[in-house]
Design a protein around this motif. Structure first.
Motif, PDB file in Angstrom:
ATOM      1  N   PHE A 124      36.861  39.033   2.062  1.00 16.82           N
ATOM      2  CA  PHE A 124      37.599  38.089   1.230  1.00 16.82           C
ATOM      3  C   PHE A 124      37.596  36.696   1.848  1.00 16.82           C
ATOM      4  CE2 PHE A 124      39.344  42.114  -0.087  1.00 16.82           C
ATOM      5  CZ  PHE A 124      39.612  41.944  -1.444  1.00 16.82           C
ATOM      6  N   LEU A 125      37.594  35.696   0.969  1.00 18.41           N
ATOM      7  CA  LEU A 125      37.934  34.339   1.361  1.00 18.41           C
ATOM      8  C   LEU A 125      39.437  34.204   1.130  1.00 18.41           C
ATOM      9  CD1 LEU A 125      35.059  32.376  -0.451  1.00 18.41           C
ATOM     10  CD2 LEU A 125      35.045  33.383   1.843  1.00 18.41           C
ATOM     11  N   VAL A 126      40.173  33.680   2.094  1.00 19.77           N
ATOM     12  CA  VAL A 126      41.629  33.625   1.983  1.00 19.77           C
ATOM     13  C   VAL A 126      42.132  32.211   2.223  1.00 19.77           C
ATOM     14  CG1 VAL A 126      41.901  36.035   2.686  1.00 19.77           C
ATOM     15  CG2 VAL A 126      41.980  34.233   4.412  1.00 19.77           C
ATOM     16  N   SER A 127      43.281  31.901   1.594  1.00 20.64           N
ATOM     17  CA  SER A 127      43.893  30.589   1.776  1.00 20.64           C
ATOM     18  C   SER A 127      44.626  30.503   3.096  1.00 20.64           C
ATOM     19  CB  SER A 127      44.855  30.304   0.621  1.00 20.64           C
ATOM     20  OG  SER A 127      45.895  31.276   0.588  1.00 20.64           O
ATOM     21  N   SER A 128      45.205  31.629   3.524  1.00 17.47           N
ATOM     22  CA  SER A 128      45.941  31.759   4.784  1.00 17.47           C
ATOM     23  C   SER A 128      45.847  33.218   5.211  1.00 17.47           C
ATOM     24  CB  SER A 128      47.405  31.367   4.610  1.00 17.47           C
ATOM     25  OG  SER A 128      47.532  30.026   4.191  1.00 17.47           O
ATOM     26  N   PRO A 129      46.144  33.514   6.460  1.00 15.66           N
ATOM     27  CA  PRO A 129      46.063  34.912   6.895  1.00 15.66           C
ATOM     28  C   PRO A 129      47.008  35.817   6.112  1.00 15.66           C
ATOM     29  CG  PRO A 129      46.145  33.429   8.774  1.00 15.66           C
ATOM     30  CD  PRO A 129      46.435  32.587   7.577  1.00 15.66           C
ATOM     31  N   PHE A 130      46.508  36.982   5.706  1.00 19.55           N
ATOM     32  CA  PHE A 130      47.311  38.011   5.052  1.00 19.55           C
ATOM     33  C   PHE A 130      47.902  38.928   6.115  1.00 19.55           C
ATOM     34  CE2 PHE A 130      45.734  36.542   1.152  1.00 19.55           C
ATOM     35  CZ  PHE A 130      46.199  37.310   0.086  1.00 19.55           C
ATOM     36  N   PRO A 131      48.993  39.635   5.800  1.00 19.04           N
ATOM     37  CA  PRO A 131      49.512  40.631   6.748  1.00 19.04           C
ATOM     38  C   PRO A 131      48.423  41.625   7.146  1.00 19.04           C
ATOM     39  CG  PRO A 131      51.098  40.253   4.996  1.00 19.04           C
ATOM     40  CD  PRO A 131      49.851  39.511   4.609  1.00 19.04           C
ATOM     41  N   ALA A 132      48.434  42.030   8.388  1.00 20.94           N
ATOM     42  CA  ALA A 132      47.401  42.922   8.920  1.00 20.94           C
ATOM     43  C   ALA A 132      47.294  44.203   8.095  1.00 20.94           C
ATOM     44  CB  ALA A 132      47.704  43.269  10.371  1.00 20.94           C
ATOM     45  N   GLY A 133      46.063  44.578   7.766  1.00 19.41           N
ATOM     46  CA  GLY A 133      45.804  45.832   7.079  1.00 19.41           C
ATOM     47  C   GLY A 133      45.869  45.772   5.568  1.00 19.41           C
ATOM     48  N   GLU A 134      46.273  44.635   5.004  1.00 20.11           N
ATOM     49  CA  GLU A 134      46.418  44.579   3.546  1.00 20.11           C
ATOM     50  C   GLU A 134      45.092  44.336   2.821  1.00 20.11           C
ATOM     51  OE1 GLU A 134      51.039  43.395   2.758  1.00 20.11           O
ATOM     52  OE2 GLU A 134      49.490  41.957   2.204  1.00 20.11           O
ATOM     53  N   LEU A 135      44.159  43.677   3.475  1.00 18.82           N
ATOM     54  CA  LEU A 135      42.835  43.452   2.899  1.00 18.82           C
ATOM     55  C   LEU A 135      41.792  44.029   3.846  1.00 18.82           C
ATOM     56  CD1 LEU A 135      43.153  39.734   1.694  1.00 18.82           C
ATOM     57  CD2 LEU A 135      43.297  41.794   0.271  1.00 18.82           C
ATOM     58  N   VAL A 142      39.490  29.629   4.133  1.00 19.15           N
ATOM     59  CA  VAL A 142      38.815  28.462   3.559  1.00 19.15           C
ATOM     60  C   VAL A 142      39.858  27.592   2.853  1.00 19.15           C
ATOM     61  CG1 VAL A 142      36.633  29.708   3.237  1.00 19.15           C
ATOM     62  CG2 VAL A 142      38.295  29.628   1.366  1.00 19.15           C
ATOM     63  N   ASP A 143      39.451  26.385   2.451  1.00  9.12           N
ATOM     64  CA  ASP A 143      40.386  25.522   1.736  1.00  9.12           C
ATOM     65  C   ASP A 143      40.509  25.970   0.278  1.00  9.12           C
ATOM     66  OD1 ASP A 143      38.412  23.988  -0.004  1.00  9.12           O
ATOM     67  OD2 ASP A 143      37.645  23.478   1.985  1.00  9.12           O
ATOM     68  N   PHE A 144      41.546  25.492  -0.371  1.00 12.57           N
ATOM     69  CA  PHE A 144      41.866  25.933  -1.727  1.00 12.57           C
ATOM     70  C   PHE A 144      40.752  25.588  -2.713  1.00 12.57           C
ATOM     71  CE2 PHE A 144      44.177  25.634  -5.825  1.00 12.57           C
ATOM     72  CZ  PHE A 144      44.693  26.919  -5.866  1.00 12.57           C
ATOM     73  N   GLU A 145      40.091  24.449  -2.526  1.00 14.19           N
ATOM     74  CA  GLU A 145      39.015  24.048  -3.440  1.00 14.19           C
ATOM     75  C   GLU A 145      37.838  25.017  -3.367  1.00 14.19           C
ATOM     76  OE1 GLU A 145      39.305  21.715  -5.761  1.00 14.19           O
ATOM     77  OE2 GLU A 145      41.355  21.491  -5.006  1.00 14.19           O
ATOM     78  N   THR A 146      37.571  25.537  -2.179  1.00 10.93           N
ATOM     79  CA  THR A 146      36.494  26.524  -2.035  1.00 10.93           C
ATOM     80  C   THR A 146      36.853  27.801  -2.771  1.00 10.93           C
ATOM     81  OG1 THR A 146      35.826  25.611   0.106  1.00 10.93           O
ATOM     82  CG2 THR A 146      35.145  27.872  -0.375  1.00 10.93           C
ATOM     83  N   LEU A 147      38.115  28.228  -2.670  1.00 13.06           N
ATOM     84  CA  LEU A 147      38.559  29.409  -3.418  1.00 13.06           C
ATOM     85  C   LEU A 147      38.328  29.210  -4.907  1.00 13.06           C
ATOM     86  CD1 LEU A 147      41.979  30.430  -1.801  1.00 13.06           C
ATOM     87  CD2 LEU A 147      39.743  31.498  -1.448  1.00 13.06           C
ATOM     88  N   CYS A 148      38.717  28.042  -5.404  1.00 12.10           N
ATOM     89  CA  CYS A 148      38.605  27.763  -6.837  1.00 12.10           C
ATOM     90  C   CYS A 148      37.157  27.733  -7.312  1.00 12.10           C
ATOM     91  CB  CYS A 148      39.274  26.424  -7.164  1.00 12.10           C
ATOM     92  SG  CYS A 148      41.072  26.443  -7.060  1.00 12.10           S
TER      93      CYS A 148
END
Length: 270
Positions: A124-135, A142-148
């Motif tokens: 996954f590309l993520v905006s910020s770190p997710f809690p461990a083990g969730e993804l 990456v930055d928000f524009e890259t996600l979009c």
């Protein structure tokens, strides 16, 4: 409606988390034994999950399934698993959508939310770190524009400060169009291309495999399993599922704590 009574030639669609596997990632010996016996009896065992391919393959290996089919990303990805293939699998169907409109709307509504866009075959590309083990898979911030700007099979929105009820209300209020969605147990929103679900992908696979409509079984516990349970001739909800999920099923089995899927799998072997 006629339901399958024998394993041979039956398509058995199985959700993973909360159905086959406990929420702390444990597959019981009974589940593994039932899956092994069903395969030996001629059933098509298909994992149908919100997980990405990279997060599904280890479960397949733990179940002892060396080849077959998997439905991933809530129906947006169908893959054929075969150890003879260069990567051990090939993606047969991939359906993507433009995540920008929904990401921008949800970012306005939930400025503190975490956003993830599936990076097919990697993670996954993520905006910020997710809690461990969730993804699962490789997580790249990456930055928000890259996600979009990244066409995706699946978008995950996680709002630690919200409840699942608040997510349901938000979805109704903003009106998510051109996408399918499922709200998880916590404040977790899964988005997939419009009209795509585990059920739609399984119907395509059923036709590919030449399985009769009555010879279909599905077991699941989450909101993303509703279409799959409605699709199957024998749809079984786990005992801990929400009322909406239970209502979509033909029957209800035990909870994940009771290993409820085992009773259903054994009934196919009887």
């Amino acid at each position: 409606m006629t339901h399958p009574r024998t394993a041979a030639g039956t398509l058995v669609a199985l959700d993973v988390d909360g159905t086959l596997m406990s929420y702390d990632g444990v597959l019981s010996a009974d589940v593994r034994a039932c899956v092994t016996d069903l395969q030996a009896a001629g059933a098509h065992i298909v994992l149908a999950t919100g997980r990405a391919v990279v997060g599904t393959l280890p479960v397949l290996a733990e179940l002892g399934i060396g080849s077959g089919w998997i439905i991933c990303s809530n129906g947006a990805v169908t893959a054929r698993v075969d150890p003879a293939l260069p990567d051990g699998y090939e993606t047969v169907e991939v359906i993507t959508f433009d995540p920008e409109p929904v990401l921008r709307v949800m970012a306005l509504e939930l400025p503190d939310a975490l956003f993830a866009v599936e990076d097919l075959g990697k993670g996954f590309l993520v905006s910020s770190p997710f809690p461990a083990g969730e993804l699962t898979g490789e997580l790249r911030e990456v930055d928000f524009e890259t996600l979009c700007a990244t066409p995706s099979t699946r978008v995950v929105i996680r709002s630690p400060g919200s409840t699942s009820e608040e997510f349901h209300e938000l979805v109704e209020r903003v009106g998510l169009h051109e996408v399918s969605y499922a709200v998880g147990w916590s404040a977790w929103l899964d988005l997939t291309p419009g009209g795509v679900s585990k059920g739609s992908a399984l119907e395509e696979l059923r036709r590919t495999l030449g399985v009769e409509p009555f010879a279909t079984v599905a077991i699941g516990d989450g909101g993303n399993d509703i279409e799959m349970l409605e699709w199957a001739a024998r749809g079984v909800a786990m005992g801990h599922a929400t009322p909406a999920v239970r209502a979509a099923a033909n029957e209800v089995t035990g909870t994940i704590e009771d290993d409820g899927a085992v009773a259903v799998l054994r009934s196919l072997l009887a």
